[in-house]
Design a protein around this motif. Structure first.
Motif, PDB file in Angstrom:
ATOM      1  N   ASP A  96     -23.266  13.563   0.483  1.00 39.42           N
ATOM      2  CA  ASP A  96     -23.085  13.291   1.924  1.00 39.42           C
ATOM      3  C   ASP A  96     -23.081  14.621   2.667  1.00 39.42           C
ATOM      4  O   ASP A  96     -22.017  15.159   3.012  1.00 39.42           O
ATOM      5  N   THR A  97     -24.259  15.141   2.913  1.00 40.68           N
ATOM      6  CA  THR A  97     -24.338  16.523   3.409  1.00 40.68           C
ATOM      7  C   THR A  97     -24.947  16.655   4.813  1.00 40.68           C
ATOM      8  O   THR A  97     -25.052  17.762   5.334  1.00 40.68           O
ATOM      9  N   GLY A  98     -25.373  15.533   5.404  1.00 41.58           N
ATOM     10  CA  GLY A  98     -25.998  15.597   6.734  1.00 41.58           C
ATOM     11  C   GLY A  98     -24.968  15.883   7.823  1.00 41.58           C
ATOM     12  O   GLY A  98     -23.757  15.810   7.586  1.00 41.58           O
ATOM     13  N   PRO A  99     -25.450  16.176   9.050  1.00 34.70           N
ATOM     14  CA  PRO A  99     -24.545  16.532  10.159  1.00 34.70           C
ATOM     15  C   PRO A  99     -23.432  15.517  10.395  1.00 34.70           C
ATOM     16  O   PRO A  99     -22.309  15.898  10.741  1.00 34.70           O
ATOM     17  N   PHE A 100     -23.719  14.213  10.163  1.00 34.59           N
ATOM     18  CA  PHE A 100     -22.691  13.197  10.419  1.00 34.59           C
ATOM     19  C   PHE A 100     -21.421  13.472   9.621  1.00 34.59           C
ATOM     20  O   PHE A 100     -20.310  13.161  10.065  1.00 34.59           O
ATOM     21  N   HIS A 101     -21.588  14.058   8.435  1.00 33.55           N
ATOM     22  CA  HIS A 101     -20.420  14.251   7.571  1.00 33.55           C
ATOM     23  C   HIS A 101     -19.518  15.402   8.034  1.00 33.55           C
ATOM     24  O   HIS A 101     -18.401  15.545   7.531  1.00 33.55           O
ATOM     25  N   HIS A 102     -19.984  16.154   9.010  1.00 33.51           N
ATOM     26  CA  HIS A 102     -19.051  17.045   9.716  1.00 33.51           C
ATOM     27  C   HIS A 102     -17.944  16.190  10.339  1.00 33.51           C
ATOM     28  O   HIS A 102     -16.761  16.549  10.284  1.00 33.51           O
ATOM     29  N   GLY A 158     -33.207  12.789  11.678  1.00 34.31           N
ATOM     30  CA  GLY A 158     -33.581  14.160  11.317  1.00 34.31           C
ATOM     31  C   GLY A 158     -32.363  15.062  11.381  1.00 34.31           C
ATOM     32  O   GLY A 158     -31.287  14.708  10.923  1.00 34.31           O
ATOM     33  N   PHE A 159     -32.554  16.210  12.001  1.00 34.49           N
ATOM     34  CA  PHE A 159     -31.475  17.202  12.094  1.00 34.49           C
ATOM     35  C   PHE A 159     -30.827  17.174  13.491  1.00 34.49           C
ATOM     36  O   PHE A 159     -29.984  17.989  13.811  1.00 34.49           O
ATOM     37  N   TYR A 162     -24.675  18.001  18.034  1.00 34.58           N
ATOM     38  CA  TYR A 162     -23.379  17.440  18.455  1.00 34.58           C
ATOM     39  C   TYR A 162     -22.230  17.913  17.571  1.00 34.58           C
ATOM     40  O   TYR A 162     -21.112  17.434  17.707  1.00 34.58           O
ATOM     41  N   VAL A 163     -22.518  18.831  16.651  1.00 33.71           N
ATOM     42  CA  VAL A 163     -21.475  19.296  15.728  1.00 33.71           C
ATOM     43  C   VAL A 163     -20.503  20.214  16.475  1.00 33.71           C
ATOM     44  O   VAL A 163     -20.874  21.292  16.939  1.00 33.71           O
ATOM     45  N   CYS A 164     -19.276  19.730  16.623  1.00 31.62           N
ATOM     46  CA  CYS A 164     -18.218  20.534  17.207  1.00 31.62           C
ATOM     47  C   CYS A 164     -16.895  20.042  16.618  1.00 31.62           C
ATOM     48  O   CYS A 164     -16.845  18.984  15.997  1.00 31.62           O
ATOM     49  N   SER A 165     -15.837  20.812  16.804  1.00 29.98           N
ATOM     50  CA  SER A 165     -14.542  20.455  16.218  1.00 29.98           C
ATOM     51  C   SER A 165     -13.445  20.483  17.259  1.00 29.98           C
ATOM     52  O   SER A 165     -13.362  21.460  18.003  1.00 29.98           O
ATOM     53  N   PRO A 166     -12.581  19.463  17.254  1.00 28.31           N
ATOM     54  CA  PRO A 166     -12.707  18.201  16.535  1.00 28.31           C
ATOM     55  C   PRO A 166     -13.998  17.478  16.936  1.00 28.31           C
ATOM     56  O   PRO A 166     -14.495  17.682  18.048  1.00 28.31           O
ATOM     57  N   PRO A 167     -14.506  16.636  16.045  1.00 22.66           N
ATOM     58  CA  PRO A 167     -15.764  15.959  16.362  1.00 22.66           C
ATOM     59  C   PRO A 167     -15.565  14.844  17.383  1.00 22.66           C
ATOM     60  O   PRO A 167     -14.453  14.318  17.503  1.00 22.66           O
ATOM     61  N   PRO A 168     -16.631  14.485  18.108  1.00 18.79           N
ATOM     62  CA  PRO A 168     -16.539  13.272  18.930  1.00 18.79           C
ATOM     63  C   PRO A 168     -16.184  12.095  18.025  1.00 18.79           C
ATOM     64  O   PRO A 168     -16.576  12.065  16.865  1.00 18.79           O
ATOM     65  N   ARG A 169     -15.417  11.155  18.567  1.00 25.77           N
ATOM     66  CA  ARG A 169     -14.903  10.028  17.777  1.00 25.77           C
ATOM     67  C   ARG A 169     -15.677   8.749  18.092  1.00 25.77           C
ATOM     68  O   ARG A 169     -16.682   8.784  18.782  1.00 25.77           O
ATOM     69  N   ALA A 170     -15.142   7.602  17.634  1.00 24.42           N
ATOM     70  CA  ALA A 170     -15.732   6.304  17.985  1.00 24.42           C
ATOM     71  C   ALA A 170     -15.507   6.048  19.475  1.00 24.42           C
ATOM     72  O   ALA A 170     -14.522   6.531  20.052  1.00 24.42           O
ATOM     73  N   ASP A 203     -29.861  25.836  13.358  1.00 21.24           N
ATOM     74  CA  ASP A 203     -30.743  25.768  12.185  1.00 21.24           C
ATOM     75  C   ASP A 203     -30.526  26.973  11.252  1.00 21.24           C
ATOM     76  O   ASP A 203     -31.466  27.546  10.691  1.00 21.24           O
ATOM     77  N   ALA A 204     -29.287  27.310  11.071  1.00 17.87           N
ATOM     78  CA  ALA A 204     -28.921  28.471  10.237  1.00 17.87           C
ATOM     79  C   ALA A 204     -29.318  28.225   8.782  1.00 17.87           C
ATOM     80  O   ALA A 204     -29.463  27.060   8.363  1.00 17.87           O
ATOM     81  N   PRO A 205     -29.475  29.305   8.014  1.00 21.72           N
ATOM     82  CA  PRO A 205     -29.780  29.123   6.588  1.00 21.72           C
ATOM     83  C   PRO A 205     -28.744  28.204   5.941  1.00 21.72           C
ATOM     84  O   PRO A 205     -27.547  28.385   6.124  1.00 21.72           O
ATOM     85  N   GLY A 206     -29.220  27.190   5.231  1.00 24.15           N
ATOM     86  CA  GLY A 206     -28.317  26.270   4.527  1.00 24.15           C
ATOM     87  C   GLY A 206     -27.808  25.114   5.376  1.00 24.15           C
ATOM     88  O   GLY A 206     -27.184  24.190   4.855  1.00 24.15           O
ATOM     89  N   ALA A 207     -28.079  25.140   6.678  1.00 22.38           N
ATOM     90  CA  ALA A 207     -27.523  24.101   7.559  1.00 22.38           C
ATOM     91  C   ALA A 207     -28.118  22.728   7.262  1.00 22.38           C
ATOM     92  O   ALA A 207     -27.441  21.710   7.383  1.00 22.38           O
ATOM     93  N   ARG A 208     -29.403  22.707   6.886  1.00 26.74           N
ATOM     94  CA  ARG A 208     -30.029  21.406   6.566  1.00 26.74           C
ATOM     95  C   ARG A 208     -29.613  20.918   5.183  1.00 26.74           C
ATOM     96  O   ARG A 208     -29.784  19.735   4.869  1.00 26.74           O
ATOM     97  N   GLN A 209     -29.083  21.835   4.367  1.00 23.53           N
ATOM     98  CA  GLN A 209     -28.606  21.433   3.034  1.00 23.53           C
ATOM     99  C   GLN A 209     -27.169  20.903   3.113  1.00 23.53           C
ATOM    100  O   GLN A 209     -26.794  20.000   2.384  1.00 23.53           O
TER     101      GLN A 209
END
Ligand code: DUC
Ligand code: ZN
Ligand code: ZN
Length: 464
Positions: free
Chosen positions: A202-208, A279-280, A285-293, A328-334
């Motif tokens: 589970d490595t995509g942006p959503f899992h942030h 996609g990516f 939208y990756v920020c902390s705390p993340p947007p919620r439901a 799109d930093a190195p490793g960000a898509r991984q």
């Protein structure tokens, strides 16, 4: 008297109420709020609302963000964007580079800002080390020099302080009457969930978002409040995203504790599903705390309406999307772990709240002024010079067209990022002129003139 500038016939959201009036400006200050004023320079405010220039007290500009990563805004673009969004003062955070002391970092930030700002600026400090020099010398000296607020982190391996360290920092705040701001998320819990997520792919942006659930923020908020209670200091919980965290704050206040709270546009308009875009795209939208439901949105609105929230800030933390030095930093898509954390929003904060709050009748104009300007000035030692329309205050005014309707578009913004999370978001009510100490710095959505912004030395909290 002949004023330097008079704003004629606007609806003025003044400190003592909303009035249809003229505003007289002399030597950069508001000197009259009255009818039939005469001036060398007349601004026709007919049909417009005059609000205090926005103070955005949570902004990141030119902040060191790790090897090879670069923030999208420097002081020129960040303050230009702020001015175009109806702001006249911003408070970015000053974070020391690796090996730099807090004092050295402040000197470097002042140099970066000097001569480049279209709004006034002042800095919060970020305390990431609690060695004797930082705690015993630098911090007290900097507080005395007008840096009267600082942020501590409970998350991020390179920034997080232990509970003991937080208490040590709070002790300095108590002694010198400074304000502690807390980023409340439990780092160990996040790390546990992150390791588990990566193990099952589970490595995509959503899992942030899925690895920073509400419990992580609620627990850390409870702990931060308890630490502040033990250290006997007020504190501000920044970027609150959800209802359970609001309940912690309400409980603390019921016990008589001085807890202040901030929320941001992302927590009333974006959701965790935005991080799940194809996609990516979710990385935008990756920020902390993340947007919620979306079910959290009404709870945040309740918190705004019931004054749980003292301030509404952007948490502008801009990175470019199509950029290896950005999202799109190195490793960000991984793995989401490598996606730089933060979204741009200093220019859209006020229009989003005006449209969703004032136009949709969730809040009054007076309440809008309080949570976008006045309370920021009160909490962070700029009151009564800043944050209000009153005789004697700086002439920091934003003129708003309350019925101008258009969508937010990246192509019309002025930040250094290459996207906005609010692309296409329909807004009614836009600032059409921003006036900083009597000088117009934005007109009809475009920046104007030289960067006249100054650094502001701050006093201490002034809250009733
Ligand atoms: N906290 C902030 O306040 N801004 C951006 C990233 C973060 O974690
Ligand atoms: Zn934070
Ligand atoms: Zn922030």
């Amino acid at each position: 008297m002949i004023y330097d500038t008079v704003i004629k016939n606007s609806k003025v959201v003044a400190a003592n109420g909303v009035v249809n009036s003229d505003i007289g400006i002399k030597n950069g200050r508001i000197t009259a709020i009255d009818s039939k004023l005469d001036g060398d320079n007349i601004i026709d405010g007919t049909g417009l609302v005059a609000l205090p220039g926005g103070i955005d007290s949570h902004v990141h500009i030119s902040q060191p963000s790790g090897p090879g990563i670069e923030m999208a805004d420097d002081f020129e673009t960040g303050t230009r964007s702020a001015a175009c969004g109806g702001n006249t003062t911003i408070l970015p955070f000053c974070l020391p580079e690796e090996g730099q002391t807090l004092r050295e970092a402040v000197v470097a930030y002042r140099e970066k800002a000097e001569g480049n700002c279209m709004t006034d600026v002042s800095f919060h400090l970020i305390v990431k080390d609690t060695d004797p020099i930082t705690i015993g010398q630098d911090l007290p000296a900097l507080i005395k020099a007008g840096y009267t607020s600082f942020k501590v982190f409970m998350t991020y391996a390179n920034l997080a302080l232990s509970d003991r360290q937080i208490l040590d920092v709070m002790a300095v705040a108590k002694e010198h009457n400074a304000m502690v701001m807390v980023h409340a998320e439990n780092e160990d819990a996040i790390e546990f969930l992150r390791d588990k997520a990566e193990l099952i792919g589970d490595t995509g942006p959503f899992h942030h978002a899925s690895t920073r659930p509400i419990a992580v923020e609620r627990e850390a908020t409870h702990r931060a409040i308890s630490l502040a209670e033990i250290a006997e200091v007020p504190l501000t919980i920044v970027h609150v995203s959800n209802g359970e965290t609001i309940e912690e704050i309400q409980r603390a206040r019921q016990r008589g504790l001085k807890v202040f709270a901030e929320t941001c546009p992302q927590y009333i308009t974006l959701t965790a599903e935005d991080l799940d875009r194809a996609g990516f795209e979710g990385a935008k939208y990756v920020c902390s705390p993340p947007p919620r439901a979306a079910q959290e949105w009404p709870k945040i609105w309740n918190g705004i309406q019931n004054k749980v929230f003292d301030i509404f800030s952007s948490d502008h933390c801009p990175f470019r999307f199509n950029d290896a030095a950005g999202k799109d930093a190195p490793g960000a898509r991984q793995s989401f772990r490598n996606i730089p954390n933060g979204i741009p929003g200093v220019e859209t904060r006020l229009p989003v709240l005006f449209s969703e709050g004032v136009v949709k009748k969730r809040i009054t104009l007076e309440h809008f002024a309080a949570i976008t300007a006045t309370n920021h000035a009160r909490l962070y030692g700029l009151y009564p010079r800043k944050g209000l329309i009153a005789v004697g205050a700086d002439a920091d005014i934003a003129l708003w067209d309350p019925s101008l309707t258009k969508p937010i578009k990246q192509s019309e913004l002025h930040h250094g990022s290459d996207y906005t999370p609010w692309e296409g978001f329909e807004v009614t009510g836009w600032p059409v002129q921003t006036i900083l100490r009597g000088v117009t710095v934005m007109k009809d959505g475009l920046p104007i003139g030289e960067p006249i912004g100054q650094h502001l030395e701050r006093g201490v909290m002034n809250v009733e």
